[in-house]
Design an enzyme around this catalytic site. Structure first.
Site, PDB file in Angstrom:
ATOM      1  N   GLU A  32      11.096  46.654  22.198  1.00 43.01           N
ATOM      2  CA  GLU A  32      12.022  46.618  23.350  1.00 43.01           C
ATOM      3  C   GLU A  32      13.091  47.691  23.129  1.00 43.01           C
ATOM      4  O   GLU A  32      13.722  47.742  22.088  1.00 43.01           O
ATOM      5  CB  GLU A  32      12.643  45.232  23.503  1.00 43.01           C
ATOM      6  N   ALA A  34      15.761  48.277  25.345  1.00 46.39           N
ATOM      7  CA  ALA A  34      17.084  47.980  25.939  1.00 46.39           C
ATOM      8  C   ALA A  34      17.405  46.494  25.770  1.00 46.39           C
ATOM      9  O   ALA A  34      17.688  46.046  24.663  1.00 46.39           O
ATOM     10  CB  ALA A  34      17.110  48.415  27.384  1.00 46.39           C
ATOM     11  N   GLY A  37      14.482  40.323  27.772  1.00 46.56           N
ATOM     12  CA  GLY A  37      14.427  39.620  29.057  1.00 46.56           C
ATOM     13  C   GLY A  37      14.232  40.565  30.230  1.00 46.56           C
ATOM     14  O   GLY A  37      13.909  40.139  31.326  1.00 46.56           O
ATOM     15  N   GLY A  38      14.478  41.874  29.989  1.00 48.44           N
ATOM     16  CA  GLY A  38      14.188  42.876  31.013  1.00 48.44           C
ATOM     17  C   GLY A  38      15.042  42.759  32.267  1.00 48.44           C
ATOM     18  O   GLY A  38      16.157  42.229  32.250  1.00 48.44           O
ATOM     19  N   THR A  39      14.481  43.231  33.365  1.00 52.56           N
ATOM     20  CA  THR A  39      15.211  43.313  34.634  1.00 52.56           C
ATOM     21  C   THR A  39      15.650  41.946  35.139  1.00 52.56           C
ATOM     22  O   THR A  39      16.808  41.743  35.517  1.00 52.56           O
ATOM     23  CB  THR A  39      14.298  43.960  35.709  1.00 52.56           C
ATOM     24  N   CYS A  40      14.716  41.000  35.176  1.00 54.02           N
ATOM     25  CA  CYS A  40      15.009  39.705  35.802  1.00 54.02           C
ATOM     26  C   CYS A  40      16.239  39.060  35.167  1.00 54.02           C
ATOM     27  O   CYS A  40      17.179  38.672  35.849  1.00 54.02           O
ATOM     28  CB  CYS A  40      13.784  38.790  35.688  1.00 54.02           C
ATOM     29  N   HIS A 439      11.124  11.702  54.099  1.00 57.08           N
ATOM     30  CA  HIS A 439      12.142  11.906  55.131  1.00 57.08           C
ATOM     31  C   HIS A 439      13.523  11.629  54.550  1.00 57.08           C
ATOM     32  O   HIS A 439      13.680  10.660  53.812  1.00 57.08           O
ATOM     33  CB  HIS A 439      11.898  10.955  56.309  1.00 57.08           C
TER      34      HIS A 439
HETATM   35  C1  LIG Z   1      18.402  42.969  42.088  1.00 57.27           C
HETATM   36  C2  LIG Z   1      17.062  42.360  41.786  1.00 57.27           C
HETATM   37  C3  LIG Z   1      16.861  41.031  42.074  1.00 57.27           C
HETATM   38  C4  LIG Z   1      15.617  40.438  41.810  1.00 57.27           C
HETATM   39  N1  LIG Z   1      15.442  39.125  42.121  1.00 57.27           N
HETATM   40  C5  LIG Z   1      14.234  38.551  41.904  1.00 57.27           C
HETATM   41  C6  LIG Z   1      14.024  37.187  42.212  1.00 57.27           C
HETATM   42  O1  LIG Z   1      14.918  36.487  42.682  1.00 57.27           O
HETATM   43  N2  LIG Z   1      12.804  36.654  41.968  1.00 57.27           N
HETATM   44  C7  LIG Z   1      11.777  37.410  41.449  1.00 57.27           C
HETATM   45  O2  LIG Z   1      10.671  36.871  41.257  1.00 57.27           O
HETATM   46  N3  LIG Z   1      11.962  38.702  41.137  1.00 57.27           N
HETATM   47  C8  LIG Z   1      13.155  39.294  41.349  1.00 57.27           C
HETATM   48  N4  LIG Z   1      13.339  40.612  41.019  1.00 57.27           N
HETATM   49  C9  LIG Z   1      12.196  41.357  40.437  1.00 57.27           C
HETATM   50  C10 LIG Z   1      12.045  41.016  38.938  1.00 57.27           C
HETATM   51  O3  LIG Z   1      13.241  41.283  38.267  1.00 57.27           O
HETATM   52  C11 LIG Z   1      10.916  41.853  38.348  1.00 57.27           C
HETATM   53  O4  LIG Z   1       9.772  41.700  39.152  1.00 57.27           O
HETATM   54  C12 LIG Z   1      10.592  41.404  36.937  1.00 57.27           C
HETATM   55  O5  LIG Z   1      11.692  41.544  36.090  1.00 57.27           O
HETATM   56  C13 LIG Z   1       9.419  42.227  36.409  1.00 57.27           C
HETATM   57  O6  LIG Z   1       9.186  41.887  35.095  1.00 57.27           O
HETATM   58  P1  LIG Z   1       8.425  42.885  34.122  1.00 57.27           P
HETATM   59  O7  LIG Z   1       8.113  42.085  32.921  1.00 57.27           O
HETATM   60  O8  LIG Z   1       7.315  43.548  34.808  1.00 57.27           O
HETATM   61  O9  LIG Z   1       9.470  44.065  33.796  1.00 57.27           O
HETATM   62  P2  LIG Z   1      10.966  44.053  33.307  1.00 57.27           P
HETATM   63  O10 LIG Z   1      11.602  42.742  33.476  1.00 57.27           O
HETATM   64  O11 LIG Z   1      11.629  45.218  33.956  1.00 57.27           O
HETATM   65  O12 LIG Z   1      10.874  44.319  31.734  1.00 57.27           O
HETATM   66  C14 LIG Z   1      10.415  45.521  31.202  1.00 57.27           C
HETATM   67  C15 LIG Z   1      11.038  45.731  29.834  1.00 57.27           C
HETATM   68  O13 LIG Z   1      10.406  46.855  29.205  1.00 57.27           O
HETATM   69  C16 LIG Z   1      11.388  47.612  28.519  1.00 57.27           C
HETATM   70  N5  LIG Z   1      10.855  48.978  28.375  1.00 57.27           N
HETATM   71  C17 LIG Z   1      10.578  49.845  29.370  1.00 57.27           C
HETATM   72  N6  LIG Z   1      10.042  50.985  28.862  1.00 57.27           N
HETATM   73  C18 LIG Z   1      10.003  50.822  27.518  1.00 57.27           C
HETATM   74  C19 LIG Z   1       9.560  51.640  26.462  1.00 57.27           C
HETATM   75  N7  LIG Z   1       9.011  52.848  26.681  1.00 57.27           N
HETATM   76  N8  LIG Z   1       9.686  51.184  25.187  1.00 57.27           N
HETATM   77  C20 LIG Z   1      10.206  49.951  24.965  1.00 57.27           C
HETATM   78  N9  LIG Z   1      10.627  49.124  25.928  1.00 57.27           N
HETATM   79  C21 LIG Z   1      10.519  49.549  27.201  1.00 57.27           C
HETATM   80  C22 LIG Z   1      12.594  47.518  29.423  1.00 57.27           C
HETATM   81  O14 LIG Z   1      13.781  47.800  28.694  1.00 57.27           O
HETATM   82  C23 LIG Z   1      12.515  46.071  29.884  1.00 57.27           C
HETATM   83  O15 LIG Z   1      13.237  45.211  29.036  1.00 57.27           O
HETATM   84  C24 LIG Z   1      14.571  41.222  41.238  1.00 57.27           C
HETATM   85  C25 LIG Z   1      14.782  42.561  40.927  1.00 57.27           C
HETATM   86  C26 LIG Z   1      16.007  43.140  41.207  1.00 57.27           C
HETATM   87  C27 LIG Z   1      16.208  44.590  40.863  1.00 57.27           C
END
Ligand SMILES: Cc1cc2nc3c(=O)[nH]c(=O)nc-3n(C[C@H](O)[C@H](O)[C@H](O)COP(=O)(O)OP(=O)(O)OC[C@H]3O[C@@H](n4cnc5c(N)ncnc54)[C@H](O)[C@@H]3O)c2cc1C
Length: 460
Positions: A32, A34, A37-40, A439
């Protein structure tokens, strides 16, 4: 380092996959670069839904009198506290993921940027890892459009907007889709003036026109200005912050705001993975090409989550993990095409969606049944004093299977699951109609709608 499997990214699919692989006795490295838990967890679902809860509280407090409840004085928002609450919820979740991975027997956690060296090798800093199985779960980031002025005018994206600890005077949201609409309504309820600028003629154009229209009415009703059909959007420096030129068919040609949020889509984090060294194919937009089992064109490499373009949600990323793990470890033959597409838009009231829109269903050419009901005719909504929106179901007139549904209204994000579960079980509308719902609920009206469905008029 020689391993059985390498997982790149600790988003929604990587960590549970590492759990299943190590549970099966494999030696795994998870990388990882950054935030765990990533984006979510960090800049997506978790902070936004936490802040939306604050925004809803402000909204309900302002409406308290409608319910016979008196609140003394004005309702104001302490943005620093709102932010601290969201930061706290996200941090607890992030720390939980990291703790889980670091305590996982058989899993080595590495911090840093991963990039391919070959089809079986990944480099992290000075270290090269080798494994016969590599799982890419790198997610995506906000795209920055190539619109004029974008390099000169400061602007926010879904990550940087979370750092605001004061309510902007006037937030201009460029992009009238899911991310943009959630932030627009939330900041309006925090007290900002808000304008949404959308290039197309209506908001959230992926949905049926009547859903877009109902959403526009909800947002306008809260004082949000909408500028659709903005054909030539550009950012222009301005003494008061930023202005966005619109070139709309009608109305003012320029909107001046204190802050601009660009919410115009997302791109996959695949441009810096050195995928060419492994020979992994992508499409023109950078999404990794996968088959129905999420395998890439290179044997031994899979792509899960947002980076494969087959889903853009946390639940689709998690389902990708379930598919890959079941096929690899349980001898299953699960496929992505088996899942029913579903999502929610967390404006308030929310939109819960499952399967096709009516427009998509019509495009298949099959005979359709369509039923709908305004939320003004849902007693639970009336009792709660939240009657905006509608529910709508589309079914195949021949097989009587449900093809899709939209529930825009109070608790729509929860009520949609009745439809979603029936669709996943391939149950007909006749099976659903025999259910005895509780209901008073929003869900109880779905069988009623199914009982009142009418043939869709022919196209045109
Ligand atoms: C504002 C916003 C609100 C959202 N709300 C919802 C919601 O309510 N419900 C829902 O279902 N979805 C929602 N989403 C979408 C959801 O966040 C994503 O679909 C989900 O996080 C995707 O998960 P993932 O595992 O594919 O990637 P991510 O969660 O993005 O995780 C990818 C990880 O890989 C790491 N990474 C990337 N490249 C490298 C590399 N080269 N080397 C090492 N590590 C790397 C990143 O740092 C990151 O931690 C929302 C998105 C946004 C932007």
């Amino acid at each position: 380092m020689q391993l059985d499997a390498i997982v790149i990214g600790a988003g929604q699919a990587g960590p549970p996959l590492a759990g299943r692989l190590t549970g099966a006795g494999m030696k795994v490295a998870l990388i990882e670069r950054a935030l765990f838990g990533g984006t979510c967890v960090n800049t997506g679902c978790t902070p936004t839904k936490t802040m939306i809860a604050s925004a809803r509280t402000a909204h309900v407090a302002r409406r308290a009198r409608d319910y016979g409840v008196l609140v003394d004085g004005a309702v104001t928002v302490d943005m620093a506290r709102v932010k601290a609450r969201a930061d706290g919820v996200a941090a607890r979740s992030r720390e939980g993921v990291e703790r889980w991975l670091r305590g996982m027997p058989g899993c080595t956690v590495l911090r840093g940027h991963a990039a391919f060296e070959s089809p079986t090798q990944v480099r992290v800093g000075g270290e090269v890892l080798s494994a016969p199985r590599i799982f890419i779960n790198v997610g995506g980031r906000a795209s920055v459009p190539r619109m004029p002025g974008v390099g000169e005018v400061p602007h926010l994206d879904n990550s940087s907007i979370l750092a605001l600890d004061r309510v902007p005077e006037h937030l201009v949201v460029v992009g009238g889709s899911y991310v943009g609409l959630e932030f627009a309504q939330m900041f309006r309820r925090f007290g900002a003036a808000v304008t949404i600028v959308e290039m197309l003629p209506r908001l959230i154009p992926r949905e049926d026109a009547e859903i877009s229209a109902a959403i526009e009415e909800i947002l306008r009703g809260e004082g949000i200005a909408l500028r659709t059909s903005a054909k030539c959007i550009a950012l222009v420096p301005h003494a008061r912050g930023a202005s966005v030129s619109l070139d709309c068919a009608d109305g003012e040609p320029l909107v001046v705001g204190s802050h601009v949020l660009l919410a115009v889509g997302r791109r996959p984090n695949t441009d810096d993975l050195a995928l060419d060294r492994a020979g992994v194919a992508t499409d023109a937009r950078g999404f990794i090409t996968v088959d129905d089992t999420l395998a890439t064109n290179v044997p031994g490499i899979w792509a899960l989550g947002d980076c494969n373009g087959r889903g853009a949600f946390t639940h689709t990323a998690y389902n990708d993990f379930e598919i890959v793990a079941a096929n690899l470890l349980d001898g299953a033959s699960r496929r992505v095409s088996e899942r029913v597409p579903a999502y929610a838009l967390y404006i308030d009231p929310p939109l819960g969606r499952a399967g096709m829109t009516e427009t998509e269903a019509r495009a298949t050419g099959r005979p359709l049944l369509v039923g709908s009901r305004p939320m003004t005719r849902v007693s639970r909504a009336v009792e709660k004093g939240e009657t905006q929106g509608l529910m709508k179901v589309i079914a195949d007139a021949r097989t009587r299977e449900i093809l899709g549904a939209a529930i825009l209204g109070v608790d729509g994000d929860e009520a949609i699951h009745g439809v979603l579960d029936m669709m996943s079980a391939h149950a007909t509308i006749d099976v659903y109609r025999r259910a005895v719902p509780i209901h008073p609920t929003v869900s109880e009206l779905i069988p009623t709608v199914l009982g009142e469905m009418k043939p869709a008029p022919p196209p045109g």
